[in-house]
Motif scaffolding. Structure first.
Motif, PDB file in Angstrom:
ATOM      1  N   ILE A  10      -2.643  -2.161  -9.645  1.00 18.89           N
ATOM      2  CA  ILE A  10      -1.821  -3.039  -8.794  1.00 18.89           C
ATOM      3  C   ILE A  10      -2.652  -3.583  -7.634  1.00 18.89           C
ATOM      4  O   ILE A  10      -2.644  -4.783  -7.343  1.00 18.89           O
ATOM      5  N   LEU A  11      -3.388  -2.689  -6.974  1.00 15.56           N
ATOM      6  CA  LEU A  11      -4.220  -3.129  -5.840  1.00 15.56           C
ATOM      7  C   LEU A  11      -5.312  -4.082  -6.292  1.00 15.56           C
ATOM      8  O   LEU A  11      -5.614  -5.077  -5.615  1.00 15.56           O
ATOM      9  N   SER A  12      -5.921  -3.778  -7.438  1.00 16.33           N
ATOM     10  CA  SER A  12      -7.010  -4.617  -7.947  1.00 16.33           C
ATOM     11  C   SER A  12      -6.499  -6.008  -8.305  1.00 16.33           C
ATOM     12  O   SER A  12      -7.107  -7.033  -7.944  1.00 16.33           O
ATOM     13  N   GLU A  13      -5.379  -6.052  -9.019  1.00 16.11           N
ATOM     14  CA  GLU A  13      -4.818  -7.344  -9.423  1.00 16.11           C
ATOM     15  C   GLU A  13      -4.347  -8.146  -8.209  1.00 16.11           C
ATOM     16  O   GLU A  13      -4.532  -9.363  -8.139  1.00 16.11           O
ATOM     17  N   PHE A  72      -3.764 -11.604   4.298  1.00  9.87           N
ATOM     18  CA  PHE A  72      -3.988 -10.423   3.454  1.00  9.87           C
ATOM     19  C   PHE A  72      -5.307  -9.743   3.817  1.00  9.87           C
ATOM     20  O   PHE A  72      -5.395  -8.521   3.912  1.00  9.87           O
ATOM     21  N   ARG A  73      -6.330 -10.565   4.054  1.00 12.01           N
ATOM     22  CA  ARG A  73      -7.636 -10.024   4.464  1.00 12.01           C
ATOM     23  C   ARG A  73      -7.510  -9.222   5.757  1.00 12.01           C
ATOM     24  O   ARG A  73      -8.042  -8.104   5.863  1.00 12.01           O
ATOM     25  N   ASP A  74      -6.797  -9.780   6.706  1.00 12.81           N
ATOM     26  CA  ASP A  74      -6.701  -9.135   8.016  1.00 12.81           C
ATOM     27  C   ASP A  74      -5.784  -7.914   8.005  1.00 12.81           C
ATOM     28  O   ASP A  74      -6.009  -6.960   8.745  1.00 12.81           O
ATOM     29  N   VAL A  75      -4.743  -7.950   7.159  1.00 12.77           N
ATOM     30  CA  VAL A  75      -3.731  -6.898   7.202  1.00 12.77           C
ATOM     31  C   VAL A  75      -4.038  -5.746   6.247  1.00 12.77           C
ATOM     32  O   VAL A  75      -3.861  -4.577   6.594  1.00 12.77           O
ATOM     33  N   CYS A  76      -4.516  -6.061   5.038  1.00 11.27           N
ATOM     34  CA  CYS A  76      -4.561  -5.045   3.979  1.00 11.27           C
ATOM     35  C   CYS A  76      -5.935  -4.756   3.386  1.00 11.27           C
ATOM     36  O   CYS A  76      -6.176  -3.643   2.898  1.00 11.27           O
ATOM     37  N   LEU A  77      -6.818  -5.752   3.345  1.00 11.14           N
ATOM     38  CA  LEU A  77      -7.993  -5.634   2.486  1.00 11.14           C
ATOM     39  C   LEU A  77      -8.903  -4.472   2.882  1.00 11.14           C
ATOM     40  O   LEU A  77      -9.395  -3.729   2.024  1.00 11.14           O
ATOM     41  N   ARG A  78      -9.152  -4.324   4.156  1.00  6.36           N
ATOM     42  CA  ARG A  78     -10.036  -3.236   4.598  1.00  6.36           C
ATOM     43  C   ARG A  78      -9.449  -1.879   4.217  1.00  6.36           C
ATOM     44  O   ARG A  78     -10.176  -0.985   3.764  1.00  6.36           O
ATOM     45  N   LEU A 125      -9.543   2.902   0.861  1.00  3.66           N
ATOM     46  CA  LEU A 125      -8.803   3.770  -0.058  1.00  3.66           C
ATOM     47  C   LEU A 125      -9.556   3.926  -1.377  1.00  3.66           C
ATOM     48  O   LEU A 125      -9.661   5.036  -1.926  1.00  3.66           O
ATOM     49  N   ALA A 126     -10.108   2.822  -1.896  1.00  6.81           N
ATOM     50  CA  ALA A 126     -10.865   2.873  -3.150  1.00  6.81           C
ATOM     51  C   ALA A 126     -12.098   3.761  -3.003  1.00  6.81           C
ATOM     52  O   ALA A 126     -12.414   4.562  -3.886  1.00  6.81           O
ATOM     53  N   ILE A 129       0.843  -1.203   0.000  1.00  5.76           N
ATOM     54  CA  ILE A 129       0.000   0.000   0.000  1.00  5.76           C
ATOM     55  C   ILE A 129       0.877   1.251   0.000  1.00  5.76           C
ATOM     56  O   ILE A 129       0.586   2.241  -0.684  1.00  5.76           O
ATOM     57  N   ALA A 130       1.990   1.204   0.738  1.00  2.00           N
ATOM     58  CA  ALA A 130       2.905   2.347   0.748  1.00  2.00           C
ATOM     59  C   ALA A 130       3.487   2.583  -0.635  1.00  2.00           C
ATOM     60  O   ALA A 130       3.618   3.731  -1.099  1.00  2.00           O
ATOM     61  N   ASP A 131       3.833   1.487  -1.335  1.00  2.00           N
ATOM     62  CA  ASP A 131       4.377   1.626  -2.692  1.00  2.00           C
ATOM     63  C   ASP A 131       3.336   2.192  -3.651  1.00  2.00           C
ATOM     64  O   ASP A 131       3.644   3.043  -4.490  1.00  2.00           O
ATOM     65  N   VAL A 132       2.120   1.737  -3.509  1.00  5.14           N
ATOM     66  CA  VAL A 132       1.052   2.186  -4.413  1.00  5.14           C
ATOM     67  C   VAL A 132       0.693   3.638  -4.148  1.00  5.14           C
ATOM     68  O   VAL A 132       0.344   4.388  -5.070  1.00  5.14           O
ATOM     69  N   THR A 133       0.772   4.063  -2.899  1.00  7.58           N
ATOM     70  CA  THR A 133       0.429   5.449  -2.565  1.00  7.58           C
ATOM     71  C   THR A 133       1.256   6.438  -3.381  1.00  7.58           C
ATOM     72  O   THR A 133       0.764   7.499  -3.785  1.00  7.58           O
ATOM     73  N   LYS A 134       2.513   6.082  -3.663  1.00  7.47           N
ATOM     74  CA  LYS A 134       3.363   6.959  -4.477  1.00  7.47           C
ATOM     75  C   LYS A 134       2.779   7.127  -5.881  1.00  7.47           C
ATOM     76  O   LYS A 134       2.846   8.207  -6.470  1.00  7.47           O
ATOM     77  N   PHE A 135       2.206   6.055  -6.420  1.00  4.74           N
ATOM     78  CA  PHE A 135       1.568   6.153  -7.732  1.00  4.74           C
ATOM     79  C   PHE A 135       0.306   7.009  -7.653  1.00  4.74           C
ATOM     80  O   PHE A 135       0.018   7.801  -8.557  1.00  4.74           O
TER      81      PHE A 135
END
Length: 1052
Positions: A153-156, A180-186, A191-192, A133-139
């Motif tokens: 990237i997030l979608s894929e 991944f569900r517990d750490v990032c998905l929410r 963000l979306a 998520i940190a990497d994508v935030t730059k984009f």
């Protein structure tokens, strides 16, 4: 530099052939070159060359494709190399944001693959791939193009995390997906939604293709988040089961916030039709809306729905929408299922509604029923006139819809009956008038036949609906009004055979017969039903015996007149087979003249579908039905057969004649096609007969008839035509049926050698086929199963049935020097070793037959397994290891049982070898070879110990008991390795969890001693249940605390 230019030119030629070539051979050559490229040491450098200097987008796509294959290997690249590839791609896309969309999609797929596969990997005490998520935030902070890449990237990644990889253990996928569900998905979902709110707050120019694509990708990302398999159920979207999104508790605040839902309503109205087609005229919108309506009743009780404010208006609008949709039958026909599902569930819930609020089903359900019936009838004219695809040709869809309609139609049933009577009378009268009119009105006749076919299907369905409701005598009388009309139509149609007939009406009538049989005929059904009152007045069908006579007459008529129609013959024979199940009905059937006629005249002169001239034209469907036909006939024969061998001989006379003809053909220069044809038919007929013979007396009659003369012809056929599955498959299946000791029918008298004689014949056939089929070389990959593996699978099934039948003492063969038992086992080994491990699990029937046979061999013939060559033992144990991970519980349970027998044998041999008595040391020498193999290859059992521990700890295994049985033996044989597994798991937890997990492992072995006695095993199995519960809870707490290395793969 020149070398680079040359490499680049060659690679771009490969791209051209791979993506633009129209010549299949050229493209196939390019695909082989692609495989060679991914396996070459220069793959990474060449991919970099293509990305940086390639002159076409296809060059970049080829590089991304190679990288995907490279990072997806079972044996992964070194961690640092994967990190470098990921960082390179991110920097590459950041510097080249205007790449073609398909190139960007391929590159983000590489990032998603790398991230998923390395989700738990650690570098310098830090998880290597968690900063996504940190990497994508730059984009997201860059231009529109950069922002879109970040969203892609997030979608894929979300989609990749949700898809199980068949080449890797399912347990590992679920652990990664859960983390991944517990750490990032929410956070990704939030963000979306934030980005979409910015779309509304600062309206973008959606005529700009870049901004248009950005919004599309954002919506796709939100959909992927909500489509995530939150609970690991892998729900099938085509079913209604588990169709609620099972979100975690910490998502509740986000989704219950009304602004989240309002966001999507606002977007729906603001963005252009290309993104959100307004209105239900769009087929996709319409389909999803129908699914949404169906889920209203899936997720809520009718008693809850009627309490909602405005319910009367809502249900009125839904009813109007349903009626309109049904009237437009040609628009999105696959969506009708969801609307009918809604009404079916609503009507079925009416008896359970306790609310005083009106549910209004009695008002609207009849309207829905009427709309369905009238719309189907009105469609027939248009379909015939314009030559459109007829829905009646898709019988699966028709049955599905009628199964739902039958429940809806029972609400206010008198209205449904009145409508059907009116429409049936109109169509039947018009049809009769057209038949009597001068020729030239064929289209009108076809239209009326189509309408009558629909009406017969619907009448059958509404009668079948009686089983789902508590019915009254008045409703049974209404059924009688409908039933006698269909029987009248049957008489009219049959009077025109064989000169003319309509296949659709015939199939509809068979469906009606089946529904009537289930509803009004049977041992437990009400015999004095009012349905017979009206039928007896019009047609003299006074009771179920008379109806059975009508059924059998129709069956005989169809078999005589429809010999050239596969659908009618198949469905007719299936109906006959269904009729022949149930003793009370069989007693009535055998008294019917038409049944006696079939028993005495089952020849091609009376039933053309049995004729050998028909075989190559009719195809496999009708040939398979010959087995069904003879199964039904044999059941009817057995009712009064008893021990009458003469009657059995008379029944078998047509088959005797055919075998005698074959005997003459085989003894002279014969016509192969004719002999094959006769043999295929005979094999299928005999298999049907053998299947129905469930008593020792009746089976012995068949065996005495078949052995020795006729069975030798089957053996000869296998020798001649082993390479032709159309011939060998029915013969091998017949043998598999003959050796199956169903209902203890093969328990011959103690003075009878029949059991041994039967096994000798089975051994001959298996050995002959096994040795011959292995001579086939260079079989195309798409033909391996039909030409080779299918026959091998049947041989495995036959051998398993023979070994487990308990009617042969196999020790006798060795005692008297008979090689048949050994020959069968050697043929099994040759066939097995010719099959690669991937094929064993790829084809389900082969898997089931092999693993069930292996279970039988390890249970009763472990000395044979122990005497095998090392490479054979390793092959078998490797197949067991792979089978433990199978998704099919039946296969994994069979593997557990086989492994348990192997481990128990090894443990006993070790125990005996440590004893000092001479006798026990001599006994232990039998298993010395197997012990030596295990000592030289300790990783075999260690790997299986890891797999079982992983399944028990990390998976929701449905066969935990089966897995616990071999686990104790594996632990006792590999105590040091088990200690390493234990330490590995515990050391990768936080300090708070380490102590708890250590206690769990202590309890696992509490009260368990160093033996495999039944009592000790049972104690261990109980401990395993407690262990799994406690460890799962501990790891769940660890994951909730976001421990970075809270889950490990015990096989890594």
């Amino acid at each position: 530099m020149a070398a680079h230019s040359q490499d680049l030119a060659q690679l771009e030629i490969l791209c051209k052939h791979l993506y633009e070539a129209t010549d299949p051979a050229q493209r196939l050559q390019a695909e082989k070159a692609l495989i060679e490229l991914t396996e070459s040491p220069e793959c990474l450098s060449k991919c970099q060359l293509l990305l940086e200097q390639g002159t076409t987008s296809y060059a970049q796509l080829l590089a991304a494709t190679c990288l995907t294959k490279l990072v997806s290997r079972v044996n992964p690249l070194p961690l640092q190399q994967r990190i470098d590839i990921r960082n390179y791609i991110l920097n590459y896309m950041a510097s080249c944001p205007k790449l073609e969309p398909f190139v960007i999609q391929a590159l983000v797929h590489v990032i998603a693959k790398i991230t998923k596969m390395g989700w738990f990997e650690v570098r310098k005490d830090k998880l290597a791939f968690r900063e996504v998520i940190a990497d994508v935030t730059k984009f997201l902070q860059g231009s529109v193009e950069h922002c879109m890449i970040g969203v892609m990237i997030l979608s894929e990644l979300t989609q990749e995390m949700n898809v199980a990889d068949s080449t890797r253990p399912l347990s590992k996928h679920r652990r990664i997906a859960t983390s991944f569900r517990d750490v990032c998905l929410r956070e990704i979902f939030t963000l979306a939604c934030t980005l979409l709110r910015e779309v509304l707050a600062k309206p973008l120019n959606l005529q700009d293709q870049r901004q248009h694509s950005l919004v599309m990708q954002l919506l796709k990302l939100v959909l992927n988040c909500l489509s995530f398999d939150f609970i690991g159920s892998s729900a099938d979207e085509s079913t209604d089961d588990l169709c609620t999104v099972q979100i975690p508790t910490n998502w509740r605040s986000v989704l219950l916030d009304m602004s989240t839902l309002q966001l999507f309503f606002d977007l729906y109205h603001c963005i252009p039709p290309s993104l959100s087609p307004l209105g239900l005229s769009d087929a996709n919108n319409y389909h999803e809306f129908c699914r949404f309506l169906a889920r209203l009743k899936t997720n809520y009780q009718l008693g809850e729905i009627v309490m909602v404010e405005g319910y009367p208006e809502i249900i009125r609008l839904i009813a109007n929408f349903t009626v309109t949709s049904l009237q437009h039958w040609e628009f999105a026909p696959n969506s009708v299922h969801y609307l009918l599902s809604l009404w079916q569930r609503m009507v079925a819930s009416v008896p359970f509604v306790k609310s005083t609020e009106p549910h209004l089903m009695e008002t609207y359900a009849p309207e829905v029923t009427k709309a369905y019936i009238t719309s189907r009838l009105e469609s027939v004219h248009i379909i015939v006139r314009d030559g459109l695809e007829d829905p009646l040709d898709d019988t699966g869809l028709v049955f599905q819809q009628l199964e739902q309609l039958c429940t809806v139609s029972r609400c206010e049933y008198e209205k449904t009956c009145a409508l059907l009577v009116q429409l049936f009378d109109q169509s039947a009268q018009t049809y009769q008038e057209l038949l009597c009119s001068p020729t030239g009105r064929n289209m009108e006749i076809t239209v009326q036949e189509g309408r009558l076919a629909w009406l017969v299907y619907i009448v059958g369905a509404v009668i079948g609906g009686r089983l789902t409701f508590t019915c009254t005598d008045e409703q049974d009388a209404m059924d009688g009004e409908l039933v006698y009309r269909v029987f009248q139509l049957v008489n009219l149609i049959d009077s025109r055979l064989p000169q003319s007939g309509n296949e659709k009406i015939e199939l509809a009538m068979l469906s009606f017969f089946d529904q009537f049989r289930k509803t009004y005929i049977g041992d437990q059904l009400h015999r004095s039903s009012k349905v017979y009152v009206r039928i007896s007045e019009v047609l003299s069908l006074t009771d179920e015996t008379r109806v059975l006579e009508a059924f059998v007459a129709k069956v005989v008529n169809n078999l005589k007149c429809w010999g050239r129609s596969e659908p009618v013959i198949s469905r007719t024979l299936q109906f006959l087979n269904d009729l022949s199940v149930g003793y009370a009905i069989l007693k009535k059937l055998v008294k019917i003249d038409a049944v006696r006629f079939m028993l005495q005249n089952h020849t091609c002169e009376h039933f053309p579908f049995l004729g050998i001239d028909e075989h190559f034209r009719l195809g496999q469907a009708v040939l398979r039905c010959r087995t069904t036909f003879y199964t039904a006939l044999t059941r009817l024969l057995l009712v009064d057969l008893g021990e009458d061998e003469d009657e059995f001989e008379v029944f078998m006379l047509p088959l005797t004649t055919t075998f005698e003809t074959l005997t003459q053909l085989f003894s002279s220069n014969f016509k192969e096609d004719k002999a094959k044809c006769m043999l295929i038919g005979l094999s299928r007929d005999l298999r049907g007969i053998a299947f129905a013979l469930n008593t020792k007396t009746s089976y012995t009659m068949l065996f005495d008839w078949l052995y020795p003369g006729y069975i030798s012809i089957l053996q000869r056929a296998i020798e001649l035509w082993y390479h032709e599955p159309s011939c060998t498959t029915p013969i091998l299946k017949l043998m598999a049926e003959l050796v199956h000791n169903r209902s203890q029918r093969l328990n011959f008298e103690v003075s009878s050698p029949n059991g041994i004689l039967l096994f000798r014949e089975a051994s001959k056939m298996i050995s002959t086929y096994g040795n011959q089929i292995l001579t086939l070389r260079n079989i195309p990959k798409d033909q391996v199963y039909p030409l080779k593996l299918k026959g091998i699978s049947i041989c495995f099934s036959a051998l398993k049935a023979a070994l487990c039948g308990n009617y042969v003492s196999f020790g006798v063969f060795q005692l008297y020097g008979d090689k048949h038992f050994d020959n069968a086992l050697q043929a099994f080994l040759k066939m097995l070793l010719s099959v690669c491990h991937s094929d064993l699990l790829c084809y389900r029937k082969l898997s089931q037959s092999y693993y069930s046979l292996l279970e039988c061999l390890t249970q009763d013939h472990m000395t044979f397994i122990a005497s095998l060559e090392p490479h054979v033992v390793i092959y078998i144990l490797t197949s067991l290891s792979e089978g433990l991970n199978a998704l099919d519980t039946e296969i994994s349970s069979a593997c557990c049982a086989s492994l348990d027998y192997v481990v128990t044998y090894l443990f006993k041999q070790l125990t005996k070898s440590s004893k000092k008595t001479l006798r026990l040391r001599q006994v232990a020498q039998e298993g010395e070879q197997l012990l030596c193999i295990m000592q030289q290859n300790p990783e075999l059992l260690q790997q299986m110990l890891s797999i079982l521990m992983n399944c028990i700890i990390f998976e929701d295994c449905r066969n935990q008991w089966s897995m616990s049985r071999p686990l104790l033996g594996l632990i006792l044989l590999n105590e040091k390795y088990f200690g390493e597994l234990r330490s590995n798991l515990i050391s990768n937890q936080g300090p708070d969890q380490q102590q708890t997990l250590n206690a769990c492992f202590e309890k696992l072995m509490e009260g368990v001693d160093q033996s495999l006695l039944i009592k000790n095993r049972d104690r261990f199995t109980q401990n395993v249940s407690v262990f799994k519960r406690d460890v799962t809870e501990t790891l769940r707490i660890s994951a909730a605390a976001s421990n970075p290395v809270g889950t490990v793969d015990m096989m890594s």
